[in-house]
Design a protein around this motif. Sequence first.
Motif, PDB file in Angstrom:
ATOM      1  N   GLY A 196     -22.971  -8.250  26.329  1.00  0.00           N
ATOM      2  CA  GLY A 196     -23.483  -9.600  26.572  1.00  0.00           C
ATOM      3  C   GLY A 196     -24.860  -9.868  26.001  1.00  0.00           C
ATOM      4  O   GLY A 196     -25.550 -10.788  26.444  1.00  0.00           O
ATOM      5  N   VAL A 197     -25.250  -9.058  25.053  1.00  0.00           N
ATOM      6  CA  VAL A 197     -26.580  -9.248  24.479  1.00  0.00           C
ATOM      7  C   VAL A 197     -26.541 -10.334  23.397  1.00  0.00           C
ATOM      8  O   VAL A 197     -27.472 -11.094  23.220  1.00  0.00           O
ATOM      9  CB  VAL A 197     -27.090  -7.920  23.877  1.00  0.00           C
ATOM     10  CG1 VAL A 197     -28.438  -8.103  23.195  1.00  0.00           C
ATOM     11  CG2 VAL A 197     -27.174  -6.853  24.964  1.00  0.00           C
ATOM     12  N   MET A 198     -25.404 -10.384  22.710  1.00  0.00           N
ATOM     13  CA  MET A 198     -25.233 -11.369  21.636  1.00  0.00           C
ATOM     14  C   MET A 198     -24.174 -12.369  22.084  1.00  0.00           C
ATOM     15  O   MET A 198     -23.212 -12.002  22.743  1.00  0.00           O
ATOM     16  CB  MET A 198     -24.763 -10.628  20.374  1.00  0.00           C
ATOM     17  CG  MET A 198     -24.508 -11.525  19.187  1.00  0.00           C
ATOM     18  SD  MET A 198     -24.057 -10.554  17.723  1.00  0.00           S
ATOM     19  CE  MET A 198     -22.350 -10.124  18.070  1.00  0.00           C
ATOM     20  N   ARG A 199     -24.366 -13.617  21.714  1.00  0.00           N
ATOM     21  CA  ARG A 199     -23.316 -14.570  22.037  1.00  0.00           C
ATOM     22  C   ARG A 199     -23.219 -15.672  21.002  1.00  0.00           C
ATOM     23  O   ARG A 199     -24.127 -15.902  20.224  1.00  0.00           O
ATOM     24  CB  ARG A 199     -23.552 -15.159  23.418  1.00  0.00           C
ATOM     25  CG  ARG A 199     -24.824 -15.951  23.484  1.00  0.00           C
ATOM     26  CD  ARG A 199     -24.874 -16.713  24.796  1.00  0.00           C
ATOM     27  NE  ARG A 199     -25.990 -17.618  24.722  1.00  0.00           N
ATOM     28  CZ  ARG A 199     -26.852 -17.782  25.700  1.00  0.00           C
ATOM     29  NH1 ARG A 199     -26.749 -17.095  26.812  1.00  0.00           N
ATOM     30  NH2 ARG A 199     -27.841 -18.658  25.576  1.00  0.00           N
ATOM     31  N   LYS A 200     -22.082 -16.339  21.053  1.00  0.00           N
ATOM     32  CA  LYS A 200     -21.803 -17.335  20.029  1.00  0.00           C
ATOM     33  C   LYS A 200     -22.369 -18.687  20.440  1.00  0.00           C
ATOM     34  O   LYS A 200     -22.316 -19.070  21.600  1.00  0.00           O
ATOM     35  CB  LYS A 200     -20.292 -17.468  19.836  1.00  0.00           C
ATOM     36  CG  LYS A 200     -19.941 -18.318  18.638  1.00  0.00           C
ATOM     37  CD  LYS A 200     -18.450 -18.278  18.331  1.00  0.00           C
ATOM     38  CE  LYS A 200     -18.157 -18.992  17.027  1.00  0.00           C
ATOM     39  NZ  LYS A 200     -16.725 -18.967  16.698  1.00  0.00           N
ATOM     40  N   VAL A 201     -22.945 -19.376  19.464  1.00  0.00           N
ATOM     41  CA  VAL A 201     -23.453 -20.723  19.704  1.00  0.00           C
ATOM     42  C   VAL A 201     -22.359 -21.710  19.297  1.00  0.00           C
ATOM     43  O   VAL A 201     -21.840 -21.638  18.193  1.00  0.00           O
ATOM     44  CB  VAL A 201     -24.727 -20.975  18.886  1.00  0.00           C
ATOM     45  CG1 VAL A 201     -25.230 -22.399  19.113  1.00  0.00           C
ATOM     46  CG2 VAL A 201     -25.791 -19.961  19.252  1.00  0.00           C
ATOM     47  N   GLU A 202     -22.014 -22.626  20.223  1.00  0.00           N
ATOM     48  CA  GLU A 202     -20.903 -23.545  19.959  1.00  0.00           C
ATOM     49  C   GLU A 202     -21.350 -24.839  19.291  1.00  0.00           C
ATOM     50  O   GLU A 202     -20.596 -25.466  18.573  1.00  0.00           O
ATOM     51  CB  GLU A 202     -20.170 -23.880  21.270  1.00  0.00           C
ATOM     52  CG  GLU A 202     -19.567 -22.662  21.966  1.00  0.00           C
ATOM     53  CD  GLU A 202     -18.452 -22.000  21.154  1.00  0.00           C
ATOM     54  OE1 GLU A 202     -18.020 -22.584  20.148  1.00  0.00           O
ATOM     55  OE2 GLU A 202     -18.034 -20.882  21.547  1.00  0.00           O
ATOM     56  N   GLN A 203     -22.569 -25.244  19.593  1.00  0.00           N
ATOM     57  CA  GLN A 203     -22.982 -26.523  19.015  1.00  0.00           C
ATOM     58  C   GLN A 203     -24.465 -26.510  18.680  1.00  0.00           C
ATOM     59  O   GLN A 203     -25.167 -25.586  19.016  1.00  0.00           O
ATOM     60  CB  GLN A 203     -22.674 -27.646  20.006  1.00  0.00           C
ATOM     61  CG  GLN A 203     -23.230 -27.366  21.378  1.00  0.00           C
ATOM     62  CD  GLN A 203     -22.846 -28.461  22.359  1.00  0.00           C
ATOM     63  OE1 GLN A 203     -22.972 -29.650  22.050  1.00  0.00           O
ATOM     64  NE2 GLN A 203     -22.372 -28.071  23.532  1.00  0.00           N
ATOM     65  N   GLY A 204     -24.884 -27.544  18.015  1.00  0.00           N
ATOM     66  CA  GLY A 204     -26.283 -27.652  17.631  1.00  0.00           C
ATOM     67  C   GLY A 204     -26.516 -27.078  16.256  1.00  0.00           C
ATOM     68  O   GLY A 204     -25.574 -26.798  15.516  1.00  0.00           O
ATOM     69  N   ARG A 205     -27.775 -26.875  15.968  1.00  0.00           N
ATOM     70  CA  ARG A 205     -28.095 -26.488  14.598  1.00  0.00           C
ATOM     71  C   ARG A 205     -27.599 -25.083  14.267  1.00  0.00           C
ATOM     72  O   ARG A 205     -27.438 -24.719  13.116  1.00  0.00           O
ATOM     73  CB  ARG A 205     -29.595 -26.641  14.354  1.00  0.00           C
ATOM     74  CG  ARG A 205     -30.449 -25.525  14.893  1.00  0.00           C
ATOM     75  CD  ARG A 205     -31.931 -25.803  14.841  1.00  0.00           C
ATOM     76  NE  ARG A 205     -32.579 -25.064  15.920  1.00  0.00           N
ATOM     77  CZ  ARG A 205     -32.953 -23.794  15.811  1.00  0.00           C
ATOM     78  NH1 ARG A 205     -32.765 -23.145  14.696  1.00  0.00           N
ATOM     79  NH2 ARG A 205     -33.500 -23.169  16.831  1.00  0.00           N
ATOM     80  N   LEU A 206     -27.375 -24.248  15.308  1.00  0.00           N
ATOM     81  CA  LEU A 206     -26.900 -22.886  15.062  1.00  0.00           C
ATOM     82  C   LEU A 206     -25.402 -22.750  15.355  1.00  0.00           C
ATOM     83  O   LEU A 206     -24.911 -21.651  15.573  1.00  0.00           O
ATOM     84  CB  LEU A 206     -27.685 -21.886  15.912  1.00  0.00           C
ATOM     85  CG  LEU A 206     -29.186 -21.801  15.632  1.00  0.00           C
ATOM     86  CD1 LEU A 206     -29.846 -20.777  16.540  1.00  0.00           C
ATOM     87  CD2 LEU A 206     -29.451 -21.468  14.171  1.00  0.00           C
TER      88      LEU A 206
END
Length: 625
Positions: free
Chosen positions: A282-292
Amino acid sequence: MPDLQTYFARAIEAAIRELGVPDPPEVVVEPSAVSDAGDYSSPVAFRLARELRRSPREIAQELAAGVSRRPPAHTREITVTGGGYLNLRIDFSSYAPQVIAEALRDPMLLEPDPLAGVKVVVEHTATNPNKAAHLGHLRNACIGDTVARVLRARGHQVEVQNYIDDTGVQVADVLVGIRHLGLTPAPGEPYDRFCSRAYVEVCRRYEADQELVELRRQTLRAIEARDGEIATAAKELTSRIVECHLQTMARAGVGYDLLTWESDIIELGFLRHALDMLLERGVMRKVEQGRLAGCWVLPLDEGSDDDDPEQGDAKVLLKSDGIATYTAKDIAYHLWKFGVLGLDFHYRSWADGGPATSTADPQLATLDPARFGRAGEVVNVIDQRQSAPQRVVKEALRRLGFVSQAEDLLHLAYEVVALSPAAAGALGVDVSEGKSMYALSGRQGIEIGADALLDEAQRQVQAKAKDEATAAALAASAVRYYLLRFGLNSIITFDFGEALRTTGDSGVYLQYAHARACGVLQRVEPLPVPETAPELSVEERELVKLLASFPRAVAEAAESLSPSSLAGYTYRLATAFSDLYEHTERLYRVDDHAVRGLRRALIDATRATMANALTLLGLQPLARI
RNA sequence: GCCCCUAUAGCUCAGUGGAUAGAGCGCCGGCCUCCGGAGCCGGGUGCGCAGGUUCGAGUCCUGCUGGGGGCACCA
């Protein structure tokens, strides 16, 4: 064994306990600022005054009485001066012979470092393998190399790694120049110089040529796919450049234990595995919206996380096109360095007598994997501009649960090398703005090549050196000492005159002092050293004290990872010897056997200590110039 | 805007909270050479500004000003 400065501090501490202070403050002892007062002095009575509600002077007097009851060996007298300074005067008649004997026996002698035995991985150099090394890279390498030498001298097991970033875009740039612009080496042009030239040329053309930019993208993809003709060409190019770098650095006395290739980190699945760990925990996670949107990130501002990935800082580890960033690869590399990744490289020799290198091909493996990595502590010599990504690597380790490893990961940051207006102007840079310094830029060709500078230094000392090899060693001494004598937080504003200077606080001066000592020793036969020294001159006493403090200087350089402090010590030692050389009667004219025997031994001890200090700085001690 | 580094002699830099802040370069004068001057000696009130902590601050804290760097789906 420790020097008298240390023993004095201990004796004072014991005396403080006798005064009924159960938990004494740290006892500071330093060379006396007032030479009339003694040789070593401590202001500790001032600190105790408040707690004991008595005057510093009174406390100092009681401490003096306490120390005098059981004085350290070689103490002549204990006194109190000023408002409460506690001083020790050395009995040189017994101290000098002992210091000399120890310096000749083993100059590194000191109580062992409590951390000795811990394996330290030192990463330095890590120059992009697409061009010749310049002065900035050389500063990095010299710092890292001396740090490694000093740590070894203190009893650590040290492994020096040079990270080869062979899958980056800079390699693609040069390949574009070769494959699509048809650039070729000029007759006699060294390969790394050629690549530097090609790099500058390609970067210049990108501005006006979008097609070329697209070719770069395609080339980079092909390299990352690790297959096909382009990838093979990239491997060949980077290998040749790495060989050039090794030769350049060897001229400055820099060597490596292991080359670690970024392409191997990818090919052997280190990166994939590290990303899996980051995801699972759980250290890394996916960004669903926005600039990233579409990126996999490591959120940076803790506490305010969740829900709103749009807000706040995050470090991208996987770009939306699925390609990993450099930091992601660095996290994988560091998990491996600490031996907690669960995967390993294969290892072989780079060349005869050269360092080991990682390889992805098990067929090529010839070396025992247990030798490499598995660090207890990691020191990364990387310039200060990369502090932010280095913090991310550390933070990633911590969040993965490798808390102690994160603590034992140290970014040894240093400032860059820039150009003085004069040096920049000489390279054709427009200096009409009147700035105090100008940045190096490999991309724009604004740089001082490491080889070019060493060549120029050698040219300048050639006439006065006895042979070619001596000239090369002197040149390396001048350049390397110049790069090491600045503190890490100091930007070196490069200036030719200053870098290649052979007088004063310079590497050549150090060599000259050493060679002079050798000259004296050659002229005068050794005599027995008297057990009780005759009266010493002030120059001799200073030299004895400096020799005694060499182990302390090494320990300090190791603890603070500060090559410049060792450079300062070495310079002081050289000036102290020059002082003696100038101001005492020439040794071959001294008839008194006790004086002659002791002084010759003192000069021999100085020679040995100078040689050791020079070696730690990475300068090859010269017996003759 | 936020973060990091930095400000000491004409110039380049040292300076673990302790006594009178030191070197090198450059300039002037002198000495001498066991290594051949790449040497030695002499010539110097300079800690950016303002507060604070402390017996004591170039050093620690706060603010200000100047300089450098960093905060990218670069490495």
